[in-house]
Design a protein around this motif. Structure first.
Motif, PDB file in Angstrom:
ATOM      1  N   ILE A  39       0.828  -1.210   0.000  1.00  0.00           N
ATOM      2  CA  ILE A  39       0.000   0.000   0.000  1.00  0.00           C
ATOM      3  C   ILE A  39       0.863   1.261   0.000  1.00  0.00           C
ATOM      4  CG2 ILE A  39      -1.626   1.328   1.401  1.00  0.00           C
ATOM      5  CD1 ILE A  39      -2.733  -1.430   2.354  1.00  0.00           C
ATOM      6  N   VAL A  40       1.926   1.264   0.781  1.00  0.00           N
ATOM      7  CA  VAL A  40       2.763   2.453   0.917  1.00  0.00           C
ATOM      8  C   VAL A  40       3.687   2.658  -0.288  1.00  0.00           C
ATOM      9  CG1 VAL A  40       4.630   3.432   2.292  1.00  0.00           C
ATOM     10  CG2 VAL A  40       2.650   2.486   3.421  1.00  0.00           C
ATOM     11  N   LEU A  41       4.264   1.587  -0.795  1.00  0.00           N
ATOM     12  CA  LEU A  41       5.249   1.740  -1.869  1.00  0.00           C
ATOM     13  C   LEU A  41       4.632   2.115  -3.218  1.00  0.00           C
ATOM     14  CD1 LEU A  41       7.851  -1.063  -1.151  1.00  0.00           C
ATOM     15  CD2 LEU A  41       8.107   1.398  -0.912  1.00  0.00           C
ATOM     16  N   MET A  42       3.404   1.745  -3.455  1.00  0.00           N
ATOM     17  CA  MET A  42       2.779   2.103  -4.739  1.00  0.00           C
ATOM     18  C   MET A  42       2.787   3.618  -4.983  1.00  0.00           C
ATOM     19  SD  MET A  42      -0.415  -0.346  -5.460  1.00  0.00           S
ATOM     20  CE  MET A  42      -0.295  -2.101  -5.325  1.00  0.00           C
ATOM     21  N   PRO A  43       2.283   4.429  -4.068  1.00  0.00           N
ATOM     22  CA  PRO A  43       2.298   5.873  -4.344  1.00  0.00           C
ATOM     23  C   PRO A  43       3.684   6.510  -4.189  1.00  0.00           C
ATOM     24  CG  PRO A  43       1.228   5.454  -2.246  1.00  0.00           C
ATOM     25  CD  PRO A  43       1.489   4.125  -2.875  1.00  0.00           C
ATOM     26  N   PHE A  44       4.516   5.990  -3.275  1.00  0.00           N
ATOM     27  CA  PHE A  44       5.826   6.600  -3.064  1.00  0.00           C
ATOM     28  C   PHE A  44       6.809   6.323  -4.197  1.00  0.00           C
ATOM     29  CE2 PHE A  44       4.976   6.758   1.712  1.00  0.00           C
ATOM     30  CZ  PHE A  44       4.622   8.092   1.652  1.00  0.00           C
ATOM     31  N   THR A  45       6.666   5.181  -4.857  1.00  0.00           N
ATOM     32  CA  THR A  45       7.571   4.856  -5.963  1.00  0.00           C
ATOM     33  C   THR A  45       6.938   5.150  -7.317  1.00  0.00           C
ATOM     34  OG1 THR A  45       6.784   2.570  -6.095  1.00  0.00           O
ATOM     35  CG2 THR A  45       8.678   3.004  -4.648  1.00  0.00           C
TER      36      THR A  45
ATOM     37  N   GLY B 270       5.338  -1.840  -5.742  1.00  0.00           N
ATOM     38  CA  GLY B 270       4.554  -2.129  -4.535  1.00  0.00           C
ATOM     39  C   GLY B 270       4.154  -3.583  -4.440  1.00  0.00           C
ATOM     40  N   ILE B 271       3.638  -4.117  -5.513  1.00  0.00           N
ATOM     41  CA  ILE B 271       3.207  -5.519  -5.507  1.00  0.00           C
ATOM     42  C   ILE B 271       4.412  -6.443  -5.352  1.00  0.00           C
ATOM     43  CG2 ILE B 271       2.173  -7.335  -6.920  1.00  0.00           C
ATOM     44  CD1 ILE B 271       0.255  -5.205  -8.002  1.00  0.00           C
ATOM     45  N   GLY B 272       5.502  -6.117  -6.035  1.00  0.00           N
ATOM     46  CA  GLY B 272       6.704  -6.939  -5.923  1.00  0.00           C
ATOM     47  C   GLY B 272       7.253  -6.976  -4.511  1.00  0.00           C
ATOM     48  N   ALA B 273       7.303  -5.825  -3.869  1.00  0.00           N
ATOM     49  CA  ALA B 273       7.780  -5.763  -2.478  1.00  0.00           C
ATOM     50  C   ALA B 273       6.875  -6.583  -1.563  1.00  0.00           C
ATOM     51  CB  ALA B 273       7.847  -4.324  -2.010  1.00  0.00           C
TER      52      ALA B 273
END
Length: 82
Positions: free
Chosen positions: A23-29, A35-38
């Motif tokens: 949830i967090v990495l999708m908008p930040f990256t 996001g899904i990979g992480a």
């Protein structure tokens, strides 16, 4: 889309932490893939760390491995100068 977050079991770290990272990495990256990979990689690593690797479906291993390759490809190319 955020209404589905309510259904996540936030008391179970094996599920909550990968979901949070996703949830967090999708908008930040600015990348859904990142996001899904992480989330996939973290989920597999947590299961392995807790000794529950046998409960993972073989396809989960394959997808996590492919995401590791995806994330490491650019740094390897940069090191090799390709």
């Amino acid at each position: 889309m955020m209404t589905q977050v309510v259904g996540i079991d936030w008391s179970d770290m094996e599920i909550a932490f990968p979901a949070f990272l996703t949830i967090v990495l999708m908008p930040f990256t600015y990348s859904i893939t990142a996001g899904i990979g992480a989330g996939f990689i973290t989920y597999v690593l947590l299961k392995v760390a807790r000794g529950k690797a046998r409960s993972l479906h073989p396809l989960m291993w394959v997808v996590a491995l492919l995401f590791v390759v995806y994330f490491t490809l650019a740094p390897i190319r940069e090191l090799l100068g390709v």
